[in-house]
Design an enzyme around this catalytic site. Structure first.
Site, PDB file in Angstrom:
ATOM      1  N   GLU A   1       0.853  -1.191   0.000  1.00 57.59           N
ATOM      2  CA  GLU A   1       0.000   0.000   0.000  1.00 57.59           C
ATOM      3  C   GLU A   1       0.888   1.240   0.000  1.00 57.59           C
ATOM      4  O   GLU A   1       1.930   1.270   0.664  1.00 57.59           O
ATOM      5  CB  GLU A   1      -0.899   0.006   1.237  1.00 57.59           C
ATOM      6  CG  GLU A   1      -1.744   1.259   1.394  1.00 57.59           C
ATOM      7  CD  GLU A   1      -2.611   1.217   2.650  1.00 57.59           C
ATOM      8  OE1 GLU A   1      -3.073   0.118   3.019  1.00 57.59           O
ATOM      9  OE2 GLU A   1      -2.800   2.287   3.276  1.00 57.59           O
TER      10      GLU A   1
ATOM     11  N   GLU B   1      -2.656  11.416   3.865  1.00 57.22           N
ATOM     12  CA  GLU B   1      -3.744  11.215   4.813  1.00 57.22           C
ATOM     13  C   GLU B   1      -3.825  12.466   5.680  1.00 57.22           C
ATOM     14  O   GLU B   1      -2.798  13.058   6.027  1.00 57.22           O
ATOM     15  CB  GLU B   1      -3.496   9.990   5.688  1.00 57.22           C
ATOM     16  CG  GLU B   1      -3.514   8.678   4.937  1.00 57.22           C
ATOM     17  CD  GLU B   1      -3.245   7.491   5.847  1.00 57.22           C
ATOM     18  OE1 GLU B   1      -4.212   6.879   6.335  1.00 57.22           O
ATOM     19  OE2 GLU B   1      -2.054   7.186   6.069  1.00 57.22           O
TER      20      GLU B   1
END
Length: 290
Positions: free
Chosen positions: A177, A182
């Site tokens: 990933e 974020e």
């Protein structure tokens, strides 16, 4: 007198020509990209895929898939409390921008009633190595958790676009990933990037970095990833905050030499502010260079 008339005629002609030139120049400017990509300092300078989010209404179905299927157990991992929907209410294009909207509303789907909705988009384009640029601004509110990130097309995740194509063979985190950004509303204006794999995941995440920026939710910033066969560099507005370059590259540390796809979503955490009503992640463009 005749000579004076000639001078006047010439002057008027020049004024009209000048006016026409500037009008043409102004019109041409509108056709230029909204912002010039900072590819001058990158080895990746050929645009291979983009969405400028022109037009109005639904997102482009040739480029995006709305992922809505709940994981086993009826909720998204990490105690999240939202449904992802396939409605235009939660993901749409307006005035040249993509809007992903988290909303407070009761919504039933797949036999589960939840009090919040949002959107999770999978790109139908996947690639290996390149530069990703996203110009965006974040939603606002304690409990919002927007992300722009990437997963390997081989992830075994029921309901994901590439799994639906029959490519899902590897479980997370071993598929790999890549989190381009974020942003947690409970830590306003701090933006982080990370990589997850067999050597760094869950409570063991150690490969991450970030920076505090101004006005993440009210101004656009350019979030970028440069991904080569050797390393990844994550930056905001050209300022790097994390480089991933493991000295030993194996299946545990570097599953990053096969195709990955983009995911855009806003998750809603259980500690969401009770006064929260709705807030969008607004994306100006996404561009991928190789």
């Amino acid at each position: 007198m005749k000579q004076a008339l000639i001078y006047i005629t010439v002057a008027i002609s020049l004024m009209l020509l000048s006016s026409s030139f500037f009008k043409s120049t102004s019109s041409d400017t509108k056709t230029l990209p909204k912002i010039t990509s900072s590819i001058q300092d990158s080895k990746f300078n050929t645009l291979v895929w983009a969405d400028e989010f022109d037009g109005e209404g639904a997102i482009n179905p040739e480029k995006w898939f709305r992922q809505t299927q709940l994981p086993p157990g009826g909720s998204w991992w990490g105690g999240l409390v939202q449904h992802y929907t396939n409605r235009n209410d939660n993901s749409y294009v307006k005035d040249g921008f993509l809007n992903l909207v988290a909303k407070k509303e009761e919504y039933e789907d797949q036999g589960e009633i939840k009090q919040y909705t949002s959107a999770r988009l999978n790109s139908k384009f996947a690639f290996t190595h390149g530069k990703v640029e996203v110009r965006a601004k974040m939603p606002e509110g304690i409990g919002t958790w927007p992300a722009i990130w990437m997963l390997n097309t081989n992830i075994n995740e029921d309901g994901a676009y590439w799994d639906n194509q029959g490519l899902g063979t590897v479980k997370w985190p071993y598929c790999g990933e890549i989190d381009i950004l974020e942003h947690w509303g409970k830590n306003q204006d701090y933006v982080s990037s990370a990589v997850h794999n067999g050597s760094s995941y869950g409570d063991k995440v150690k490969n991450l970095g970030g920076q505090t920026i101004k006005n993440a939710s009210t101004e656009f910033h350019i979030y970028a990833l440069e991904w080569t066969s050797e390393k990844m560099i994550f930056s905001i507005d050209g300022i790097a905050h994390f480089t991933y370059n493991p000295s030993i590259k194996n299946t545990e540390t570097w599953p990053y030499d096969t195709d990955y796809y983009l995911i855009l979503n806003i998750a809603v955490e259980s500690e969401i502010d009770q006064n929260f009503i709705e807030s969008p992640m607004v994306v100006d463009y996404i561009r991928i260079f190789q």
